[in-house]
Motif scaffolding. Structure first.
Motif, PDB file in Angstrom:
ATOM      1  N   GLU A   6      30.293  47.280  47.058  1.00  0.00           N
ATOM      2  CA  GLU A   6      31.030  46.284  46.285  1.00  0.00           C
ATOM      3  C   GLU A   6      31.687  45.235  47.159  1.00  0.00           C
ATOM      4  OE1 GLU A   6      33.693  48.600  43.889  1.00  0.00           O
ATOM      5  OE2 GLU A   6      32.098  49.233  42.545  1.00  0.00           O
ATOM      6  N   VAL A   7      31.960  45.550  48.415  1.00  0.00           N
ATOM      7  CA  VAL A   7      32.602  44.572  49.280  1.00  0.00           C
ATOM      8  C   VAL A   7      31.664  43.968  50.312  1.00  0.00           C
ATOM      9  CG1 VAL A   7      35.000  45.238  48.961  1.00  0.00           C
ATOM     10  CG2 VAL A   7      33.661  46.423  50.647  1.00  0.00           C
ATOM     11  N   LYS A   8      30.440  44.452  50.434  1.00  0.00           N
ATOM     12  CA  LYS A   8      29.409  43.863  51.305  1.00  0.00           C
ATOM     13  C   LYS A   8      29.930  43.602  52.716  1.00  0.00           C
ATOM     14  CE  LYS A   8      26.434  43.214  47.871  1.00  0.00           C
ATOM     15  NZ  LYS A   8      25.525  44.219  47.519  1.00  0.00           N
ATOM     16  N   SER A  27      31.874  39.799  52.031  1.00  0.00           N
ATOM     17  CA  SER A  27      31.685  39.310  50.664  1.00  0.00           C
ATOM     18  C   SER A  27      32.476  40.136  49.664  1.00  0.00           C
ATOM     19  CB  SER A  27      30.206  39.362  50.276  1.00  0.00           C
ATOM     20  OG  SER A  27      29.458  38.522  51.110  1.00  0.00           O
ATOM     21  N   TYR A  28      33.029  39.439  48.685  1.00  0.00           N
ATOM     22  CA  TYR A  28      33.753  40.034  47.561  1.00  0.00           C
ATOM     23  C   TYR A  28      35.084  40.675  47.957  1.00  0.00           C
ATOM     24  CZ  TYR A  28      29.058  39.401  45.765  1.00  0.00           C
ATOM     25  OH  TYR A  28      27.839  38.875  45.450  1.00  0.00           O
ATOM     26  N   ALA A  31      38.318  40.056  45.883  1.00  0.00           N
ATOM     27  CA  ALA A  31      38.624  40.851  44.683  1.00  0.00           C
ATOM     28  C   ALA A  31      39.658  41.936  44.988  1.00  0.00           C
ATOM     29  CB  ALA A  31      37.354  41.484  44.125  1.00  0.00           C
TER      30      ALA A  31
END
Length: 94
Positions: A6-8, A27-28, A31
Motif C-alpha cells: 500500500e505504501v510502495k 508512493s502513497y 495517506a
C-alpha cells in the motif's frame, strides 16, 4: 491494517542530478501523515531522519553525496493508534 504494497517502498534510487529518481520517493505515504523514516548504514549510523517524511532523502549526509551502495531503512507509520514498522535495504545507484 497497512501492507507494504500500500505504501510502495522502492529499494533503490539514483541521485545523479538527472531529475529522475533524485530523491527517494515512497508512493502513497501521504495517506499516512503520521510517519517517520530513518536511513542507516551497515554499521548502524543514522544518515537521515524525517518525521514526517516527504521525499527529501537525496542520498547525501552532512551535505556530501553518499557513495553508491546498499543502506537500510526503517519506516514507521501510525494507523489507528498502532505503529506499523517496515524495514529493508535501500540501494543508492550513481
Amino acid at each position: 491494517t497497512v501492507k507494504r504494497e500500500e505504501v510502495k517502498i522502492p529499494n533503490a534510487f539514483s541521485p545523479n542530478g538527472d531529475s529522475k529518481n533524485d530523491t527517494w520517493h515512497i508512493s502513497y505515504l501521504d495517506a499516512f501523515p503520521d510517519n517517520e523514516v530513518i536511513v542507516i548504514n551497515r554499521w548502524g549510523d543514522q544518515l537521515y531522519y524525517g518525521k514526517p517524511y516527504i521525499d527529501e532523502f537525496d542520498g547525501t549526509f552532512q551535505g556530501k553525496p553518499l557513495p553508491r551502495g546498499t543502506y537500510y531503512f526503517v519506516l514507521k507509520v501510525t494507523v489507528n493508534n498502532e505503529i506499523k514498522v517496515f524495514k529493508g535495504p535501500l540501494t543508492i545507484v550513481r
